[in-house]
Design an enzyme around this catalytic site. Structure first.
Site, PDB file in Angstrom:
ATOM      1  N   HIS A   1       0.836  -1.205   0.000  1.00 38.00           N
ATOM      2  CA  HIS A   1       0.000   0.000   0.000  1.00 38.00           C
ATOM      3  C   HIS A   1       0.868   1.252   0.000  1.00 38.00           C
ATOM      4  CE1 HIS A   1      -4.029   1.762   0.696  1.00 38.00           C
ATOM      5  NE2 HIS A   1      -3.350   2.755   1.246  1.00 38.00           N
TER       6      HIS A   1
ATOM      7  N   HIS B   1      -9.030  -2.064   7.246  1.00 31.54           N
ATOM      8  CA  HIS B   1     -10.082  -1.059   7.450  1.00 31.54           C
ATOM      9  C   HIS B   1     -11.456  -1.636   7.766  1.00 31.54           C
ATOM     10  CE1 HIS B   1      -8.089   2.793   6.789  1.00 31.54           C
ATOM     11  NE2 HIS B   1      -7.450   2.282   5.760  1.00 31.54           N
TER      12      HIS B   1
ATOM     13  N   HIS C   1      -2.478  -3.262   4.610  1.00 31.89           N
ATOM     14  CA  HIS C   1      -1.670  -2.423   5.507  1.00 31.89           C
ATOM     15  C   HIS C   1      -2.298  -2.443   6.901  1.00 31.89           C
ATOM     16  CE1 HIS C   1      -4.745   0.153   3.816  1.00 31.89           C
ATOM     17  NE2 HIS C   1      -4.397   1.216   4.508  1.00 31.89           N
TER      18      HIS C   1
ATOM     19  N   ASP D   1       0.359   5.536  -1.049  1.00 28.90           N
ATOM     20  CA  ASP D   1      -0.651   6.538  -1.371  1.00 28.90           C
ATOM     21  C   ASP D   1      -0.144   7.676  -2.245  1.00 28.90           C
ATOM     22  OD1 ASP D   1      -3.342   6.057  -0.266  1.00 28.90           O
ATOM     23  OD2 ASP D   1      -2.273   5.795   1.613  1.00 28.90           O
TER      24      ASP D   1
ATOM     25  N   GLU E   1      -9.092   1.566  -2.469  1.00 30.79           N
ATOM     26  CA  GLU E   1      -9.170   1.567  -1.010  1.00 30.79           C
ATOM     27  C   GLU E   1     -10.562   2.026  -0.569  1.00 30.79           C
ATOM     28  OE1 GLU E   1      -6.510   2.799   2.886  1.00 30.79           O
ATOM     29  OE2 GLU E   1      -6.336   3.997   1.061  1.00 30.79           O
TER      30      GLU E   1
ATOM     31  N   HIS F   1     -13.289   1.869   3.769  1.00 30.17           N
ATOM     32  CA  HIS F   1     -12.243   2.712   4.337  1.00 30.17           C
ATOM     33  C   HIS F   1     -12.728   3.092   5.729  1.00 30.17           C
ATOM     34  CE1 HIS F   1      -9.529   6.291   4.762  1.00 30.17           C
ATOM     35  NE2 HIS F   1      -8.681   5.344   4.413  1.00 30.17           N
TER      36      HIS F   1
ATOM     37  N   ASP G   1       2.141   1.915   3.779  1.00 28.85           N
ATOM     38  CA  ASP G   1       1.225   3.056   3.902  1.00 28.85           C
ATOM     39  C   ASP G   1       1.956   4.389   3.747  1.00 28.85           C
ATOM     40  OD1 ASP G   1      -1.285   4.159   4.061  1.00 28.85           O
ATOM     41  OD2 ASP G   1      -1.447   4.055   6.231  1.00 28.85           O
TER      42      ASP G   1
END
Length: 424
Positions: free
Chosen positions: A42, A221, A242, A44, A153, A180, A350
């Site tokens: 993961h 999540h 993650h 971003d 995500e 999420h 992450d």
């Protein structure tokens, strides 16, 4: 014989010294990462492109992003140079959009994030390669390029539509995190009020349809009950792209032992996150204490924000936040190995989705240091290779194999436009 015994004793003493033991750990880690570079679960960067640049990237230089600290924001954690230092050979890029968006807007924004990520990959053909299959990942790694995969995500990205899910797959998405931070009409989030005791019937069919088409089900999540429901429905290995171990850090985003214990039967993996507040329990509780103190001060001094700020600054000076370290991240890996086994661990940093990683792993260059720490703890080269990328490769191949076996199954269908909240 006496000379042999003396030599043996000297050798034992030499390998017992910290410097030589560290050197041995470094060699083991380096050999593992050369054979099996990190396949990170993961990152971003795509949402950074959206928030910092509005997805206007023709003049953006991803070779080096250390100069991106501006307008009160820290520099990005990732770029091509630092990914190389971090021994990253494959990367799941998160095409995340805010769960606060109305679903129709979220669908459009997700398409835009897929587009900008593909455009970024295409701009650096010598360094990055779009990967849609496990074979693509192997090919990219063999060519010295970073295999680049797309992961959604949050199920808000499909607008409660299996048709949209299938089209996202056709556009290149190869995993979807079911939620999420917000509970959906069909799935409970780990950090929002539950509505379904996990997944409702439509949510279970989302998992089944993802399995059917070969899209990985990501359970980071989601609530504990949603994890359990997804495992009940899944016909292919799941991932936690993650997350950490709940037994080490009690955050609801981490995976409880009961779910870890089910991974060997399912074949899935937990890709251990580097976010300090999910790693270090003392840091998590400190953050809660600070939030409580801030709420207390606001109740004591309504309408006096300067007083609240001054008093909170005093509290901060007297209550320094603990630090998070590479050792803390390794503790999560140790625990997952103890409960689920070595075949069910990966890495999911992450980066660029958090303020910083732990000390020594503040950005994507830090992965080798983590592997040195694991080698120091006694992990073998073979075990390190599994954690780095071989476990993820096995999971992706298993998902592809199930999809191939299910090729004759018809798509799951629901009437267009009907709400999914009450699907039973």
């Amino acid at each position: 014989m006496r000379h042999f015994l003396l030599a043996s004793a000297a050798a034992a003493l030499s390998f017992g010294t910290p410097a030589l033991a560290q050197d041995k750990a470094e060699r083991t880690a380096a050999a593992a990462l050369e054979a099996a570079p990190v396949w990170d679960g993961h990152n971003d960067v795509p949402i950074q492109l959206r928030s910092r640049l509005g997805n206007v990237i023709n003049s953006f230089d991803f070779r080096d992003t250390l100069d991106t600290a501006r307008d009160g924001r820290e520099a990005m954690h990732s770029d091509l140079a630092r990914l190389r230092v971090g021994e990253v050979g494959a990367q799941w890029w998160s095409v995340y959009v805010s769960a606060n968006l109305p679903e129709a807007e979220a669908v459009q924004a997700t398409v835009e994030q897929i587009d900008v990520t593909k455009r970024l990959i295409a701009r650096y053909p010598d360094a990055l390669q779009l990967a849609l299959t496990a074979d693509d990942v192997e090919e990219a790694m063999a060519a010295g390029r970073i295999a680049s995969l797309l992961g959604m995500e949050g199920g808000h990205s499909i607008g409660s539509s299996l048709a949209v899910l299938r089209q996202m797959y056709d556009m290149g998405a190869r995993y979807m995190t079911l939620t999420h931070g917000k509970t959906l009409g069909w799935a409970d989030s780990a950090t929002d009020a539950p509505q379904h005791d996990g997944l409702n019937a439509f949510g279970m069919d989302v998992v089944r349809e993802m399995n059917r088409i070969g899209m990985l089900v990501d359970l980071s999540h989601v609530s504990d009950a949603a994890m359990t429901d997804a495992l009940d429905a899944a016909q292919a290995p799941v991932i936690f792209s993650h997350s950490g171990a709940r037994a080490i850090n009690g955050h609801a985003r981490n995976v409880p032992d009961g779910v870890l214990a089910r991974l060997p039967e399912n074949g899935g993996i937990v890709m251990v996150v580097a976010l300090p507040w999910y790693l270090t329990e003392e840091l998590r509780t400190h953050a809660a204490d600070r939030a409580g103190e801030e709420a207390r001060l606001k109740a004591l001094y309504p309408g006096l924000p300067d007083t609240v700020e001054a008093q909170l600054a005093k509290w901060d000076a007297q209550n320094r936040a603990p630090v998070s370290t590479i050792s803390d991240m390794a503790d999560h890996i140790d625990h997952i190995r103890a409960v689920a086994g070595i075949d069910h661990i990966g890495i999911g940093g992450d980066y660029d989705g958090m303020p910083t990683g732990p000390i020594g792993m503040e950005d994507v260059t830090g992965y080798p240091a983590l592997f040195v720490e694991l080698a120091r703890r006694g992990y073998t080269q073979d075990e390190l290779e599994k954690i780095a990328s071989r476990n993820m490769m096995r999971v992706m191949r298993a998902a592809e194999a199930y999809a191939a076996s299910a090729a004759d199954l018809p798509p799951y269908e629901y009437p267009a436009g009907e709400p999914r909240d009450g699907a039973e």
